[in-house]
Motif scaffolding. Structure first.
Motif, PDB file in Angstrom:
ATOM      1  N   ASP A  31       0.974  -1.220  -0.014  1.00  0.00           N
ATOM      2  CA  ASP A  31       0.009   0.183  -0.091  1.00  0.00           C
ATOM      3  C   ASP A  31       0.884   1.151  -0.037  1.00  0.00           C
ATOM      4  OD1 ASP A  31      -2.390  -1.689   0.121  1.00  0.00           O
ATOM      5  OD2 ASP A  31      -2.710  -1.395   2.239  1.00  0.00           O
ATOM      6  N   TYR A  32       1.960   1.403   0.814  1.00  0.00           N
ATOM      7  CA  TYR A  32       2.974   2.455   0.804  1.00  0.00           C
ATOM      8  C   TYR A  32       3.505   2.539  -0.524  1.00  0.00           C
ATOM      9  CZ  TYR A  32       6.724   5.192   1.770  1.00  0.00           C
ATOM     10  OH  TYR A  32       7.610   6.432   1.618  1.00  0.00           O
ATOM     11  N   VAL A  33       3.992   1.526  -1.062  1.00  0.00           N
ATOM     12  CA  VAL A  33       4.515   1.797  -2.607  1.00  0.00           C
ATOM     13  C   VAL A  33       3.620   2.101  -3.436  1.00  0.00           C
ATOM     14  CG1 VAL A  33       5.794   0.555  -4.308  1.00  0.00           C
ATOM     15  CG2 VAL A  33       6.409   0.248  -1.900  1.00  0.00           C
ATOM     16  N   ARG A  34       2.702   1.583  -3.530  1.00  0.00           N
ATOM     17  CA  ARG A  34       1.550   2.108  -4.569  1.00  0.00           C
ATOM     18  C   ARG A  34       1.085   3.454  -4.116  1.00  0.00           C
ATOM     19  NH1 ARG A  34      -0.162  -2.871  -3.668  1.00  0.00           N
ATOM     20  NH2 ARG A  34      -1.543  -2.534  -2.065  1.00  0.00           N
ATOM     21  N   ASN A  35       1.078   4.143  -3.069  1.00  0.00           N
ATOM     22  CA  ASN A  35       0.702   5.455  -2.830  1.00  0.00           C
ATOM     23  C   ASN A  35       2.122   6.391  -2.606  1.00  0.00           C
ATOM     24  OD1 ASN A  35      -2.117   5.052  -2.677  1.00  0.00           O
ATOM     25  ND2 ASN A  35      -1.659   3.929  -0.852  1.00  0.00           N
TER      26      ASN A  35
ATOM     27  N   GLN B  53       9.297  -4.626 -10.501  1.00  0.00           N
ATOM     28  CA  GLN B  53       8.803  -5.735  -9.996  1.00  0.00           C
ATOM     29  C   GLN B  53       9.124  -6.881 -11.105  1.00  0.00           C
ATOM     30  OE1 GLN B  53       4.590  -4.679  -9.309  1.00  0.00           O
ATOM     31  NE2 GLN B  53       5.029  -4.622  -7.179  1.00  0.00           N
ATOM     32  N   MET B  54       8.827  -6.790 -12.147  1.00  0.00           N
ATOM     33  CA  MET B  54       9.615  -7.695 -13.399  1.00  0.00           C
ATOM     34  C   MET B  54      10.744  -8.013 -13.279  1.00  0.00           C
ATOM     35  SD  MET B  54       6.964  -8.816 -15.276  1.00  0.00           S
ATOM     36  CE  MET B  54       7.911  -9.245 -16.688  1.00  0.00           C
ATOM     37  N   ARG B  55      11.588  -6.929 -13.183  1.00  0.00           N
ATOM     38  CA  ARG B  55      13.108  -7.189 -13.234  1.00  0.00           C
ATOM     39  C   ARG B  55      13.717  -7.815 -12.097  1.00  0.00           C
ATOM     40  NH1 ARG B  55      16.490  -9.370 -15.446  1.00  0.00           N
ATOM     41  NH2 ARG B  55      18.771  -8.367 -15.259  1.00  0.00           N
ATOM     42  N   VAL B  56      13.249  -7.334 -10.860  1.00  0.00           N
ATOM     43  CA  VAL B  56      13.798  -8.407  -9.621  1.00  0.00           C
ATOM     44  C   VAL B  56      12.995  -9.844  -9.770  1.00  0.00           C
ATOM     45  CG1 VAL B  56      13.353  -8.511  -7.109  1.00  0.00           C
ATOM     46  CG2 VAL B  56      13.749  -6.071  -8.189  1.00  0.00           C
ATOM     47  N   SER B  57      11.933  -9.854 -10.244  1.00  0.00           N
ATOM     48  CA  SER B  57      11.479 -11.493 -10.374  1.00  0.00           C
ATOM     49  C   SER B  57      12.183 -12.250 -11.340  1.00  0.00           C
ATOM     50  CB  SER B  57       9.901 -11.336 -10.647  1.00  0.00           C
ATOM     51  OG  SER B  57       9.271 -10.637  -9.580  1.00  0.00           O
ATOM     52  N   GLN B  58      12.739 -11.557 -12.479  1.00  0.00           N
ATOM     53  CA  GLN B  58      13.623 -12.189 -13.284  1.00  0.00           C
ATOM     54  C   GLN B  58      14.888 -12.647 -12.522  1.00  0.00           C
ATOM     55  OE1 GLN B  58      13.951  -9.138 -16.430  1.00  0.00           O
ATOM     56  NE2 GLN B  58      12.610  -9.941 -17.588  1.00  0.00           N
ATOM     57  N   LEU B  59      15.386 -11.549 -12.043  1.00  0.00           N
ATOM     58  CA  LEU B  59      16.728 -11.944 -11.349  1.00  0.00           C
ATOM     59  C   LEU B  59      16.829 -13.030 -10.380  1.00  0.00           C
ATOM     60  CD1 LEU B  59      17.758  -8.205 -10.436  1.00  0.00           C
ATOM     61  CD2 LEU B  59      18.825  -9.622 -12.035  1.00  0.00           C
ATOM     62  N   ASN B  60      15.629 -13.098  -9.689  1.00  0.00           N
ATOM     63  CA  ASN B  60      15.055 -14.097  -8.505  1.00  0.00           C
ATOM     64  C   ASN B  60      14.697 -15.582  -9.180  1.00  0.00           C
ATOM     65  OD1 ASN B  60      16.245 -12.477  -6.433  1.00  0.00           O
ATOM     66  ND2 ASN B  60      14.203 -11.929  -6.149  1.00  0.00           N
TER      67      ASN B  60
ATOM     68  N   CYS C 240      17.565  -1.351  -8.633  1.00  0.00           N
ATOM     69  CA  CYS C 240      17.032  -2.796  -8.177  1.00  0.00           C
ATOM     70  C   CYS C 240      17.667  -3.966  -8.651  1.00  0.00           C
ATOM     71  CB  CYS C 240      15.675  -2.875  -8.787  1.00  0.00           C
ATOM     72  SG  CYS C 240      15.556  -3.449 -10.560  1.00  0.00           S
ATOM     73  N   GLU C 241      18.618  -3.850  -9.467  1.00  0.00           N
ATOM     74  CA  GLU C 241      19.688  -5.077  -9.626  1.00  0.00           C
ATOM     75  C   GLU C 241      20.704  -5.072  -8.496  1.00  0.00           C
ATOM     76  OE1 GLU C 241      21.289  -4.849 -13.573  1.00  0.00           O
ATOM     77  OE2 GLU C 241      19.369  -5.549 -14.402  1.00  0.00           O
ATOM     78  N   ALA C 242      21.020  -3.953  -8.114  1.00  0.00           N
ATOM     79  CA  ALA C 242      22.220  -3.853  -7.303  1.00  0.00           C
ATOM     80  C   ALA C 242      21.851  -4.105  -5.753  1.00  0.00           C
ATOM     81  CB  ALA C 242      22.941  -2.403  -7.329  1.00  0.00           C
ATOM     82  N   VAL C 243      20.525  -3.716  -5.543  1.00  0.00           N
ATOM     83  CA  VAL C 243      19.879  -3.792  -4.363  1.00  0.00           C
ATOM     84  C   VAL C 243      19.465  -5.422  -3.934  1.00  0.00           C
ATOM     85  CG1 VAL C 243      18.207  -3.628  -2.691  1.00  0.00           C
ATOM     86  CG2 VAL C 243      19.138  -1.553  -3.805  1.00  0.00           C
ATOM     87  N   THR C 244      18.812  -5.933  -5.162  1.00  0.00           N
ATOM     88  CA  THR C 244      18.713  -7.565  -5.111  1.00  0.00           C
ATOM     89  C   THR C 244      19.897  -8.281  -5.177  1.00  0.00           C
ATOM     90  OG1 THR C 244      16.556  -7.024  -6.393  1.00  0.00           O
ATOM     91  CG2 THR C 244      17.617  -9.289  -6.496  1.00  0.00           C
ATOM     92  N   ARG C 245      20.956  -7.885  -5.774  1.00  0.00           N
ATOM     93  CA  ARG C 245      22.230  -8.682  -5.723  1.00  0.00           C
ATOM     94  C   ARG C 245      23.237  -8.334  -4.695  1.00  0.00           C
ATOM     95  NH1 ARG C 245      22.842  -8.338 -12.194  1.00  0.00           N
ATOM     96  NH2 ARG C 245      21.685 -10.235 -12.843  1.00  0.00           N
ATOM     97  N   LEU C 246      22.962  -7.778  -3.780  1.00  0.00           N
ATOM     98  CA  LEU C 246      23.722  -7.155  -2.551  1.00  0.00           C
ATOM     99  C   LEU C 246      24.599  -8.018  -2.220  1.00  0.00           C
ATOM    100  CD1 LEU C 246      21.399  -5.028   0.099  1.00  0.00           C
ATOM    101  CD2 LEU C 246      23.538  -4.254  -1.644  1.00  0.00           C
TER     102      LEU C 246
ATOM    103  N   LEU D 122      11.807   3.975  -3.808  1.00  0.00           N
ATOM    104  CA  LEU D 122      12.034   3.124  -4.786  1.00  0.00           C
ATOM    105  C   LEU D 122      12.811   1.760  -3.959  1.00  0.00           C
ATOM    106  CD1 LEU D 122      12.644   1.722  -7.601  1.00  0.00           C
ATOM    107  CD2 LEU D 122      14.810   3.220  -7.637  1.00  0.00           C
ATOM    108  N   ASN D 123      13.612   1.948  -3.121  1.00  0.00           N
ATOM    109  CA  ASN D 123      13.947   0.889  -2.553  1.00  0.00           C
ATOM    110  C   ASN D 123      13.187   0.095  -1.683  1.00  0.00           C
ATOM    111  OD1 ASN D 123      17.015   0.157  -1.676  1.00  0.00           O
ATOM    112  ND2 ASN D 123      16.331   0.350   0.320  1.00  0.00           N
ATOM    113  N   MET D 124      11.977   0.845  -1.324  1.00  0.00           N
ATOM    114  CA  MET D 124      11.057  -0.008  -0.636  1.00  0.00           C
ATOM    115  C   MET D 124      10.219  -0.948  -1.733  1.00  0.00           C
ATOM    116  SD  MET D 124      10.670   0.810   2.870  1.00  0.00           S
ATOM    117  CE  MET D 124      12.690   0.691   2.570  1.00  0.00           C
ATOM    118  N   ALA D 125      10.069  -0.532  -2.967  1.00  0.00           N
ATOM    119  CA  ALA D 125       9.566  -1.203  -3.775  1.00  0.00           C
ATOM    120  C   ALA D 125      10.304  -2.250  -4.122  1.00  0.00           C
ATOM    121  CB  ALA D 125       9.336  -0.491  -5.407  1.00  0.00           C
ATOM    122  N   VAL D 126      11.707  -2.288  -4.058  1.00  0.00           N
ATOM    123  CA  VAL D 126      12.659  -3.408  -4.302  1.00  0.00           C
ATOM    124  C   VAL D 126      12.407  -4.416  -3.260  1.00  0.00           C
ATOM    125  CG1 VAL D 126      15.089  -3.927  -4.758  1.00  0.00           C
ATOM    126  CG2 VAL D 126      14.141  -2.019  -5.931  1.00  0.00           C
TER     127      VAL D 126
END
Length: 151
Positions: A21-25, A37-44, A90-96, A122-126
Motif C-alpha cells: 500500500d505504501y509503495v502504491r501510494n 517488480q518484473m526485473r527483480v522477479s527475473q533476477l530471482n 533494483c539489480e544492485a539492491v537485489t544482488r547485494l 524505490l528501495n521499498m519497492a525493491v
C-alpha cells in the motif's frame, strides 16, 4: 504443486501488504513499479511473480516489446533515463553482497533521478518484490492463474 499456502497465515503477510500500500501510494509511477517488480522477479527466477506482474504491466498499458527486452534493458533503447536508474538500482539492491553493496555510480545515478525521498520509496519497492519472491519461490506458487486486479 504448492508446498504451503501463506494465505493460511494472513497475519504473516500483513507487513508486506502494508508495504505494498505504501509503495502504491508513494508517488512513484505505476509503470516504473511494474518494471522493477518484473526485473527483480527475473533476477530471482520467480515464475509466479513474473506471470502476475507481466499481466498487471500489460493491463496498465506496458508494451510487449519493453517487457520482452527487459532482461537486456542496458542494450535496448526503449527505457528512459529514470527507468534505467531504477533498473540499475533494483539489480544492485537485489544482488547485494557484503563486499560491494550498491556501487557509488549506481547510487549517484539513482539519487540524481529520484532524489532522496523517492529513492527511499524505490528501495521499498525493491524490498517488497524481493519479499514476495521469497514467499512465492519456496512455496512453489504456481503461475498461470493470476488475473489483473486480483491482488
Amino acid at each position: 504443486m504448492s508446498r504451503f499456502n501463506v494465505n493460511k497465515r494472513p497475519e504473516a503477510i500483513k507487513p508486506l501488504l502494508a508495504l505494498g500500500d505504501y509503495v502504491r501510494n508513494s508517488g512513484l509511477e505505476q509503470s516504473l513499479i511494474e518494471l522493477v517488480q518484473m526485473r527483480v522477479s527475473q533476477l530471482n527466477g520467480c515464475a509466479y511473480c513474473l506471470d502476475m506482474h507481466s499481466k498487471d504491466a500489460r493491463a496498465a498499458g506496458e508494451t510487449e516489446q519493453r517487457l520482452y527486452l527487459l532482461q537486456a534493458w542496458r542494450e535496448a533503447p526503449f527505457y528512459s533515463t529514470r527507468e534505467r536508474a531504477a533498473l540499475a538500482w533494483c539489480e544492485a539492491v537485489t544482488r547485494l553482497d557484503s563486499i560491494h553493496g550498491v556501487p557509488d555510480d549506481v547510487y549517484e545515478q539513482a539519487r540524481a533521478e529520484f532524489g532522496e525521498d523517492q529513492l527511499i520509496d524505490l528501495n521499498m519497492a525493491v524490498i517488497l518484490i524481493n519479499g514476495w519472491n521469497r514467499i512465492a519461490i519456496p512455496s512453489r506458487a504456481e503461475p498461470g492463474h493470476y488475473r489483473p486486479g486480483k491482488h
